[in-house]
Design a protein around this motif. Structure first.
Motif, PDB file in Angstrom:
ATOM      1  N   SER A   1      66.037  52.975  28.339  1.00 46.89           N
ATOM      2  CA  SER A   1      66.583  51.851  27.569  1.00 46.89           C
ATOM      3  C   SER A   1      66.409  50.543  28.326  1.00 46.89           C
ATOM      4  CB  SER A   1      68.070  52.059  27.277  1.00 46.89           C
ATOM      5  OG  SER A   1      68.266  53.227  26.547  1.00 46.89           O
ATOM      6  N   TYR A   2      66.667  50.588  29.623  1.00 49.30           N
ATOM      7  CA  TYR A   2      66.506  49.389  30.439  1.00 49.30           C
ATOM      8  C   TYR A   2      65.041  48.949  30.457  1.00 49.30           C
ATOM      9  CZ  TYR A   2      66.542  46.228  34.409  1.00 49.30           C
ATOM     10  OH  TYR A   2      66.377  45.133  35.215  1.00 49.30           O
ATOM     11  N   LEU A   3      64.127  49.913  30.575  1.00 53.64           N
ATOM     12  CA  LEU A   3      62.705  49.591  30.556  1.00 53.64           C
ATOM     13  C   LEU A   3      62.331  48.881  29.255  1.00 53.64           C
ATOM     14  CD1 LEU A   3      59.857  49.684  31.709  1.00 53.64           C
ATOM     15  CD2 LEU A   3      59.643  51.991  30.765  1.00 53.64           C
ATOM     16  N   GLY A   4      62.887  49.342  28.134  1.00 50.36           N
ATOM     17  CA  GLY A   4      62.632  48.689  26.851  1.00 50.36           C
ATOM     18  C   GLY A   4      63.113  47.242  26.861  1.00 50.36           C
ATOM     19  N   GLU A   5      64.253  46.998  27.477  1.00 50.46           N
ATOM     20  CA  GLU A   5      64.771  45.632  27.586  1.00 50.46           C
ATOM     21  C   GLU A   5      63.866  44.771  28.464  1.00 50.46           C
ATOM     22  OE1 GLU A   5      68.763  46.324  28.980  1.00 50.46           O
ATOM     23  OE2 GLU A   5      69.549  46.333  26.939  1.00 50.46           O
ATOM     24  N   VAL A   6      63.341  45.368  29.546  1.00 47.40           N
ATOM     25  CA  VAL A   6      62.403  44.643  30.413  1.00 47.40           C
ATOM     26  C   VAL A   6      61.172  44.253  29.610  1.00 47.40           C
ATOM     27  CG1 VAL A   6      60.841  44.859  32.397  1.00 47.40           C
ATOM     28  CG2 VAL A   6      63.198  45.673  32.586  1.00 47.40           C
ATOM     29  N   GLU A   7      60.607  45.203  28.868  1.00 48.54           N
ATOM     30  CA  GLU A   7      59.396  44.930  28.093  1.00 48.54           C
ATOM     31  C   GLU A   7      59.620  43.862  27.023  1.00 48.54           C
ATOM     32  OE1 GLU A   7      57.558  48.451  26.517  1.00 48.54           O
ATOM     33  OE2 GLU A   7      56.853  49.076  28.490  1.00 48.54           O
ATOM     34  N   ARG A   8      60.811  43.805  26.463  1.00 49.61           N
ATOM     35  CA  ARG A   8      61.118  42.794  25.438  1.00 49.61           C
ATOM     36  C   ARG A   8      61.480  41.443  26.046  1.00 49.61           C
ATOM     37  NH1 ARG A   8      63.843  47.153  23.642  1.00 49.61           N
ATOM     38  NH2 ARG A   8      65.878  46.286  24.146  1.00 49.61           N
ATOM     39  N   GLY A   9      61.634  41.399  27.367  1.00 51.78           N
ATOM     40  CA  GLY A   9      62.022  40.149  28.015  1.00 51.78           C
ATOM     41  C   GLY A   9      63.488  39.825  27.818  1.00 51.78           C
ATOM     42  N   ALA A  10      64.291  40.854  27.537  1.00 53.67           N
ATOM     43  CA  ALA A  10      65.713  40.664  27.277  1.00 53.67           C
ATOM     44  C   ALA A  10      66.552  40.666  28.550  1.00 53.67           C
ATOM     45  CB  ALA A  10      66.217  41.752  26.330  1.00 53.67           C
ATOM     46  N   VAL A  11      65.991  41.155  29.637  1.00 53.51           N
ATOM     47  CA  VAL A  11      66.697  41.193  30.929  1.00 53.51           C
ATOM     48  C   VAL A  11      65.773  40.667  32.012  1.00 53.51           C
ATOM     49  CG1 VAL A  11      68.204  43.133  30.308  1.00 53.51           C
ATOM     50  CG2 VAL A  11      66.008  43.586  31.412  1.00 53.51           C
ATOM     51  N   MET A  12      66.378  40.177  33.080  1.00 48.47           N
ATOM     52  CA  MET A  12      65.613  39.692  34.222  1.00 48.47           C
ATOM     53  C   MET A  12      65.648  40.788  35.301  1.00 48.47           C
ATOM     54  SD  MET A  12      65.967  36.226  36.486  1.00 48.47           S
ATOM     55  CE  MET A  12      65.909  35.235  35.027  1.00 48.47           C
ATOM     56  N   PRO A  13      64.541  41.518  35.473  1.00 50.10           N
ATOM     57  CA  PRO A  13      64.551  42.615  36.437  1.00 50.10           C
ATOM     58  C   PRO A  13      64.612  42.091  37.872  1.00 50.10           C
ATOM     59  CG  PRO A  13      62.359  42.337  35.530  1.00 50.10           C
ATOM     60  CD  PRO A  13      63.268  41.401  34.784  1.00 50.10           C
ATOM     61  N   SER A  14      65.207  42.901  38.728  1.00 46.30           N
ATOM     62  CA  SER A  14      65.272  42.554  40.149  1.00 46.30           C
ATOM     63  C   SER A  14      63.903  42.748  40.794  1.00 46.30           C
ATOM     64  CB  SER A  14      66.293  43.443  40.859  1.00 46.30           C
ATOM     65  OG  SER A  14      65.812  44.780  40.908  1.00 46.30           O
ATOM     66  N   LEU A  15      63.773  42.227  41.969  1.00 47.88           N
ATOM     67  CA  LEU A  15      62.544  42.416  42.733  1.00 47.88           C
ATOM     68  C   LEU A  15      62.321  43.904  43.011  1.00 47.88           C
ATOM     69  CD1 LEU A  15      60.200  40.976  44.085  1.00 47.88           C
ATOM     70  CD2 LEU A  15      61.635  40.645  46.098  1.00 47.88           C
ATOM     71  N   ALA A  16      63.394  44.632  43.266  1.00 51.82           N
ATOM     72  CA  ALA A  16      63.280  46.077  43.505  1.00 51.82           C
ATOM     73  C   ALA A  16      62.746  46.796  42.268  1.00 51.82           C
ATOM     74  CB  ALA A  16      64.637  46.648  43.914  1.00 51.82           C
ATOM     75  N   THR A  17      63.203  46.387  41.095  1.00 58.03           N
ATOM     76  CA  THR A  17      62.712  46.987  39.850  1.00 58.03           C
ATOM     77  C   THR A  17      61.245  46.653  39.635  1.00 58.03           C
ATOM     78  OG1 THR A  17      64.896  46.984  38.825  1.00 58.03           O
ATOM     79  CG2 THR A  17      63.000  47.004  37.334  1.00 58.03           C
ATOM     80  N   ALA A  18      60.873  45.411  39.888  1.00 57.32           N
ATOM     81  CA  ALA A  18      59.468  45.021  39.752  1.00 57.32           C
ATOM     82  C   ALA A  18      58.597  45.847  40.694  1.00 57.32           C
ATOM     83  CB  ALA A  18      59.304  43.531  40.033  1.00 57.32           C
ATOM     84  N   ALA A  19      59.077  46.077  41.903  1.00 61.41           N
ATOM     85  CA  ALA A  19      58.327  46.878  42.872  1.00 61.41           C
ATOM     86  C   ALA A  19      58.194  48.327  42.403  1.00 61.41           C
ATOM     87  CB  ALA A  19      58.990  46.812  44.243  1.00 61.41           C
ATOM     88  N   LYS A  20      59.244  48.882  41.812  1.00 69.57           N
ATOM     89  CA  LYS A  20      59.185  50.256  41.284  1.00 69.57           C
ATOM     90  C   LYS A  20      58.141  50.357  40.170  1.00 69.57           C
ATOM     91  CE  LYS A  20      63.936  51.893  41.957  1.00 69.57           C
ATOM     92  NZ  LYS A  20      65.119  52.397  41.218  1.00 69.57           N
ATOM     93  N   LEU A  21      58.117  49.359  39.298  1.00 68.30           N
ATOM     94  CA  LEU A  21      57.151  49.369  38.204  1.00 68.30           C
ATOM     95  C   LEU A  21      55.729  49.250  38.727  1.00 68.30           C
ATOM     96  CD1 LEU A  21      59.176  47.166  35.729  1.00 68.30           C
ATOM     97  CD2 LEU A  21      58.511  49.556  35.361  1.00 68.30           C
ATOM     98  N   ALA A  22      55.514  48.352  39.669  1.00 63.56           N
ATOM     99  CA  ALA A  22      54.175  48.203  40.255  1.00 63.56           C
ATOM    100  C   ALA A  22      53.736  49.506  40.908  1.00 63.56           C
ATOM    101  CB  ALA A  22      54.162  47.056  41.260  1.00 63.56           C
ATOM    102  N   ALA A  23      54.631  50.147  41.648  1.00 63.87           N
ATOM    103  CA  ALA A  23      54.297  51.412  42.315  1.00 63.87           C
ATOM    104  C   ALA A  23      53.959  52.500  41.290  1.00 63.87           C
ATOM    105  CB  ALA A  23      55.456  51.858  43.203  1.00 63.87           C
ATOM    106  N   ALA A  24      54.687  52.527  40.190  1.00 62.89           N
ATOM    107  CA  ALA A  24      54.404  53.518  39.142  1.00 62.89           C
ATOM    108  C   ALA A  24      53.002  53.322  38.582  1.00 62.89           C
ATOM    109  CB  ALA A  24      55.442  53.412  38.026  1.00 62.89           C
ATOM    110  N   PHE A  25      52.565  52.064  38.491  1.00 58.16           N
ATOM    111  CA  PHE A  25      51.221  51.754  38.000  1.00 58.16           C
ATOM    112  C   PHE A  25      50.164  51.865  39.104  1.00 58.16           C
ATOM    113  CE2 PHE A  25      53.515  48.843  34.845  1.00 58.16           C
ATOM    114  CZ  PHE A  25      53.396  49.741  33.796  1.00 58.16           C
ATOM    115  N   GLU A  26      50.608  52.157  40.318  1.00 60.61           N
ATOM    116  CA  GLU A  26      49.720  52.193  41.494  1.00 60.61           C
ATOM    117  C   GLU A  26      49.027  50.849  41.681  1.00 60.61           C
ATOM    118  OE1 GLU A  26      47.226  55.674  41.117  1.00 60.61           O
ATOM    119  OE2 GLU A  26      48.909  57.008  41.553  1.00 60.61           O
ATOM    120  N   LEU A  27      49.827  49.799  41.531  1.00 64.66           N
ATOM    121  CA  LEU A  27      49.372  48.421  41.735  1.00 64.66           C
ATOM    122  C   LEU A  27      50.200  47.807  42.857  1.00 64.66           C
ATOM    123  CD1 LEU A  27      49.456  47.025  38.071  1.00 64.66           C
ATOM    124  CD2 LEU A  27      47.409  47.483  39.416  1.00 64.66           C
ATOM    125  N   PRO A  28      49.627  46.853  43.578  1.00 62.05           N
ATOM    126  CA  PRO A  28      50.485  46.081  44.476  1.00 62.05           C
ATOM    127  C   PRO A  28      51.401  45.208  43.613  1.00 62.05           C
ATOM    128  CG  PRO A  28      48.267  45.165  44.468  1.00 62.05           C
ATOM    129  CD  PRO A  28      48.232  46.420  43.623  1.00 62.05           C
TER     130      PRO A  28
END
Length: 79
Positions: A35-62
Motif C-alpha cells: 500500500s505504501y509503495l502505491g502511495e509512493v508511485e502516485r506521489g502521495a507520500v514523500m519517501p525517506s532516503l532509506a526507502t529510496a535506497a531500498k527501491l534502488a537496490a530492488a531495481f539493482e540500480l545505484p
C-alpha cells in the motif's frame, strides 16, 4: 506534493513496469508495504532516503541512477 515527489513516484513505476513486476513483487524485494509503495508511485507520500535506497537496490540500480531518472523526468515536465 512537490513535482519532485510526483516524478520520483513516476520513475519508480517506470522501472517497475519496465521489468514487468507487480507492486506486490517490488514491495517484497524492497521490504516495503504494498500500500505504501502505491502511495509512493502516485506521489502521495514523500519517501525517506532509506526507502529510496531500498527501491534502488530492488531495481539493482545505484540510488543516484534512480534519482537521475527522476530529475530528468522533472526537467522534461518543466519544458
Amino acid at each position: 506534493m512537490t513535482r519532485l515527489v510526483v516524478e520520483f513516484g513516476s520513475s519508480v513505476r517506470h522501472f517497475r513496469e519496465r521489468r514487468g513486476w507487480s507492486q506486490e513483487l517490488l514491495a517484497e524485494k524492497a521490504d516495503l508495504n504494498r500500500s505504501y509503495l502505491g502511495e509512493v508511485e502516485r506521489g502521495a507520500v514523500m519517501p525517506s532516503l532509506a526507502t529510496a535506497a531500498k527501491l534502488a537496490a530492488a531495481f539493482e540500480l545505484p540510488l543516484s541512477g534512480l534519482l537521475a531518472h527522476c530529475e530528468a523526468r522533472e526537467g522534461e515536465a518543466a519544458h
